[in-house]
Design a protein around this motif. Structure first.
Motif, PDB file in Angstrom:
ATOM      1  N   ARG B  37      44.646 102.004  -3.304  1.00 25.34           N
ATOM      2  CA  ARG B  37      44.670 103.167  -2.402  1.00 25.34           C
ATOM      3  C   ARG B  37      43.324 103.865  -2.390  1.00 25.34           C
ATOM      4  O   ARG B  37      42.792 104.235  -1.341  1.00 25.34           O
ATOM      5  N   LEU B 110      36.420 130.622   4.773  1.00 26.16           N
ATOM      6  CA  LEU B 110      37.791 130.197   4.473  1.00 26.16           C
ATOM      7  C   LEU B 110      38.754 130.609   5.578  1.00 26.16           C
ATOM      8  O   LEU B 110      39.668 129.860   5.935  1.00 26.16           O
ATOM      9  N   LEU B 143      43.950 111.630   6.619  1.00 27.24           N
ATOM     10  CA  LEU B 143      43.061 111.581   5.451  1.00 27.24           C
ATOM     11  C   LEU B 143      41.782 110.823   5.784  1.00 27.24           C
ATOM     12  O   LEU B 143      40.688 111.194   5.345  1.00 27.24           O
ATOM     13  N   ILE B 154      41.445 115.015  -2.546  1.00 30.22           N
ATOM     14  CA  ILE B 154      42.868 115.051  -2.214  1.00 30.22           C
ATOM     15  C   ILE B 154      43.583 113.824  -2.792  1.00 30.22           C
ATOM     16  O   ILE B 154      44.669 113.936  -3.378  1.00 30.22           O
ATOM     17  N   ARG B 157      43.727 114.102  -6.788  1.00 24.59           N
ATOM     18  CA  ARG B 157      44.556 115.172  -7.349  1.00 24.59           C
ATOM     19  C   ARG B 157      45.978 115.151  -6.791  1.00 24.59           C
ATOM     20  O   ARG B 157      46.950 115.138  -7.550  1.00 24.59           O
ATOM     21  N   ASP B 158      46.103 115.165  -5.458  1.00 28.12           N
ATOM     22  CA  ASP B 158      47.426 115.307  -4.859  1.00 28.12           C
ATOM     23  C   ASP B 158      48.194 113.988  -4.813  1.00 28.12           C
ATOM     24  O   ASP B 158      49.387 113.965  -5.097  1.00 28.12           O
ATOM     25  N   VAL B 159      47.533 112.896  -4.437  1.00 28.63           N
ATOM     26  CA  VAL B 159      48.258 111.627  -4.308  1.00 28.63           C
ATOM     27  C   VAL B 159      48.422 110.934  -5.664  1.00 28.63           C
ATOM     28  O   VAL B 159      49.518 110.536  -6.040  1.00 28.63           O
ATOM     29  N   TYR B 164      42.778 118.178 -13.167  1.00 28.34           N
ATOM     30  CA  TYR B 164      41.524 118.689 -12.616  1.00 28.34           C
ATOM     31  C   TYR B 164      40.331 118.175 -13.428  1.00 28.34           C
ATOM     32  O   TYR B 164      39.269 117.872 -12.886  1.00 28.34           O
ATOM     33  N   LYS B 179      39.066 122.873  -7.796  1.00 32.82           N
ATOM     34  CA  LYS B 179      40.155 123.497  -7.040  1.00 32.82           C
ATOM     35  C   LYS B 179      39.677 124.098  -5.719  1.00 32.82           C
ATOM     36  O   LYS B 179      40.332 123.910  -4.690  1.00 32.82           O
ATOM     37  N   HIS B 183      41.175 122.909  -2.178  1.00 33.12           N
ATOM     38  CA  HIS B 183      41.809 123.858  -1.251  1.00 33.12           C
ATOM     39  C   HIS B 183      41.208 123.711   0.147  1.00 33.12           C
ATOM     40  O   HIS B 183      41.935 123.600   1.141  1.00 33.12           O
ATOM     41  N   ARG B 186      42.258 120.406   1.721  1.00 33.11           N
ATOM     42  CA  ARG B 186      43.639 120.465   2.234  1.00 33.11           C
ATOM     43  C   ARG B 186      43.677 121.191   3.570  1.00 33.11           C
ATOM     44  O   ARG B 186      44.393 120.788   4.488  1.00 33.11           O
ATOM     45  N   LEU B 187      42.903 122.289   3.710  1.00 29.66           N
ATOM     46  CA  LEU B 187      42.890 123.037   4.969  1.00 29.66           C
ATOM     47  C   LEU B 187      42.318 122.173   6.091  1.00 29.66           C
ATOM     48  O   LEU B 187      42.835 122.170   7.219  1.00 29.66           O
ATOM     49  N   LEU B 189      42.469 118.973   6.199  1.00 33.50           N
ATOM     50  CA  LEU B 189      43.487 117.958   6.467  1.00 33.50           C
ATOM     51  C   LEU B 189      44.568 118.536   7.387  1.00 33.50           C
ATOM     52  O   LEU B 189      45.005 117.887   8.339  1.00 33.50           O
TER      53      LEU B 189
END
Lengths: 79, 201
Positions: B37, B110, B143, B154, B157-159, B164, B179, B183, B186-187, B189
């Motif tokens: 992946r 942001l 992605l 992403i 950490r997330d998948v 961290y 982090k 963040h 992710r935004l 994405l």
């Protein structure tokens, strides 16, 4: 602007900035409660927070192992 | 290292370090998909991803005795994979780089990122969420539209669920930056996903 609105003593922009810490459970209790109250009183942040959390859940599911066929039986132990 | 019977990775790594190929096969099977992946995110083609994956496990087999268990085995393998992908990219002279777009300014406002991601907008149609497979496909496709660093943070950490600390080590960035990078990624994405829905894809 709406994102400068303050609910429960915290602005929408601050909630946006803290979302990653919030879903990680990385905030001090009083801050977490403050965001909980903000979300309860601010539909924009509640909707967006929900979408953000759903995104992270969806990403975690991408990494969840797919069922795989069993490997070959274990070879006999060599003493 | 003393084998920890609660951690199959550690037990298999210890055994593999003494030459147990079956043990290495087990840990390779356990982590093959994760390596693939990440390799797929870092390479321009499925074939190149296969090459990186193979090279990763070959290198891991050679160096398994150097796995120190100061992080997860998966993180160790993904670090090898990243270096392998970088080496492959350097060898691929004249071909387009794997990044789909340039990484954006880390200091991008942001609130602007949030607005692009749908902050303050009506939520998407709940009907869209019903098809799980299409949602997974849309996530994977979205992605790939991100810059490489966004994709990687992403994915790792997330998948893949790395800590961290492990992500910082693989990306070679300070721990405190992970982090905030995650963040923002992710935004972006979410913004990419929103654009796809708005485009009707």
């Amino acid at each position: 602007m709406a994102h400068e609105r303050e609910v429960a003593g915290i602005r929408c922009t601050e909630v946006l900035a803290l979302l990653a810490d919030y879903i990680d459970g990385d905030l001090p209790d009083h801050r977490r409660r403050q965001i909980d109250e903000h979300l309860a009183g601010c539909s924009w942040c509640e909707d967006f927070g929900g979408a953000y959390g759903a995104l992270v859940t969806g990403l975690r599911e991408l990494g969840a192992p797919a069922p795989t066929p069993p490997l070959d039986p274990a070879p006999p132990k060599v003493e | 290292m003393t084998p920890d019977h609660d951690d199959p990775d550690l037990a298999d790594a210890v055994a593999a370090a003494t030459g147990d190929r079956v043990a290495f096969g087990r840990l390779a099977a356990r982590h093959h998909d994760a390596v693939m992946r990440v390799a797929r995110l870092l390479t321009p083609s499925a074939q190149a991803a296969e090459d990186v994956t193979q090279e990763t496990f070959l290198a891991a087999l050679q160096h398994i005795a150097s796995f120190r268990a100061d992080g997860s085995l998966r993180a160790w393998l993904l670090q090898i994979a990243r270096h392998s992908a970088l080496r492959l990219a350097r060898r691929r002279v004249g071909q387009p780089p794997p990044e789909a777009q340039l990484d954006v300014d880390e200091h991008e406002d942001l609130a602007s990122l949030g607005v692009a991601a749908g902050w303050g907008q009506p939520p998407p149609d709940p009907e869209r969420d019903l098809d799980l497979q299409r949602r997974r496909d849309a996530l994977r496709d979205a992605l790939l539209t991100l810059g490489e660093n966004d994709r990687l943070v992403i994915q790792l950490r997330d998948v893949e669920g790395l800590t961290y600390e492990e992500v910082a080590r693989i990306l070679e960035v300070p721990l405190t930056t992970v982090k905030p990078r995650l963040h923002r990624a992710r935004l972006r994405l979410m913004a990419s996903l929103r654009q796809r829905f708005d485009d009707g894809t």
